[in-house]
Enzyme design. Structure first.
Site, short mmCIF file in Angstrom:
data_model
loop_
_atom_site.label_atom_id
_atom_site.label_comp_id
_atom_site.label_asym_id
_atom_site.label_seq_id
_atom_site.Cartn_x
_atom_site.Cartn_y
_atom_site.Cartn_z
N ASP A 1 -7.81 8.25 1.87
CA ASP A 1 -6.46 8.72 1.55
C ASP A 1 -5.95 6.96 1.69
OD1 ASP A 1 -3.85 9.45 1.25
OD2 ASP A 1 -3.57 9.20 3.45
N ASP B 1 -1.97 6.02 1.90
CA ASP B 1 -0.79 5.86 2.62
C ASP B 1 -1.21 6.12 4.08
OD1 ASP B 1 0.79 5.06 0.61
OD2 ASP B 1 1.38 6.86 0.09
#
Length: 272
Positions: free
Chosen positions: A9, A11
């Site tokens: 991922d 963020d």
């Protein structure tokens, strides 16, 4: 290792904040963002905010300057470089956008470490506005997953990546994430894969409700130090297992080779 796919991922996993909020806050548009937040889906809201920035005189250069100041834990870049150097196939699956991610990764000097970036399209239009579109066009073709936001189902992306790899390649997956959107892909990971949820973040909370729903081996992490240590430990673990299997298979081949060309030694009979 060539047999390992590491999916990040973005963020609050690679970087230590939310890139959407960071840009809005740093450019002074937090109040407008909060005012519009109850009225629009997040992805649509970010597209709207980019148009608002443009109409108030903010340029692409202003956005890039802010993105280049984004906070990141000092051990994350070395972890990514080490994983890439070991031969792992690194990919990004994120609900941010291509413009933010590409800008940040290039500034950090690690864009070339990733073979693929799966995220919402972000591009500069002919008027100089940054436009952000949904990964899944929910108006024309909804993804149908109740766990994920309408613009992106990360689980479908993970399934597509897994299905693109032939069973003969026998690749192992490591998935790292923090948000609620990372829960769906965690449920689609196979046995002998690894899930690295960020502890005390939404994906961790969701997994803790019923850990048995996740087939993959779970290894939580809290910060960049943990991320580096655990990720490299898992890569090393898989590497050792692959080497052991190779040695075992090689020994079997050698045994078969000998038995095919040489007779078994006769058993000595003990006279009584």
């Amino acid at each position: 290792m060539a047999g390992i796919v590491v999916v990040f991922d973005f963020d609050k996993t690679i970087i230590d904040c939310d890139s959407d909020n960071w840009v809005v806050d740093e450019l002074g548009f937090t109040d407008l963002f909060n005012q519009l937040l109850p009225t629009l889906p997040w992805n649509t809201l970010m597209d709207r905010m980019m148009m608002e920035l443009h109409s108030h005189g903010k340029t692409i250069e202003n956005i890039v300057e802010v993105l280049q100041k984004i906070p990141i834990h000092p051990r994350v870049i070395p972890a990514i470089k080490a994983a890439h150097a070991s031969g792992c196939d690194l990919r990004v699956v994120s609900d941010a956008n291509t413009f933010f991610i590409e800008t940040i990764l290039k500034h950090l000097g690690i864009r070339d470490c990733f073979s693929e970036i799966n995220t919402n399209p972000g591009f500069v239009d002919e008027e100089g506005k940054l436009r952000i579109l949904p990964y899944h066009d929910f108006n024309k073709c909804p993804h149908g997953c109740s766990l994920c936001p309408s613009n992106m189902c990360k689980g479908l992306i993970i399934e597509r990546i897994q299905n693109s790899i032939s069973p003969e390649e026998n690749k192992r997956f490591i998935y790292l994430g923090d948000g609620a959107g990372d829960y769906c892909p965690s449920l689609r990971l196979k046995e002998k894969y690894f899930m690295m949820p960020r502890k005390n973040f939404p994906v961790w909370d969701l997994i803790c409700k019923d850990p048995l729903l996740v087939k993959a081996e779970i290894h939580e992490w809290s910060d960049g130090d943990d991320l580096e240590r655990i990720l490299l430990q898992l890569i090393n673990k898989i590497s050792i297992e692959e080497s052991a299997q190779f040695i075992s298979a090689d020994c079997k081949l050698q045994t078969l080779s000998v038995s095919a060309h040489e007779p078994f030694p006769q058993v000595l009979r003990v006279q009584q």
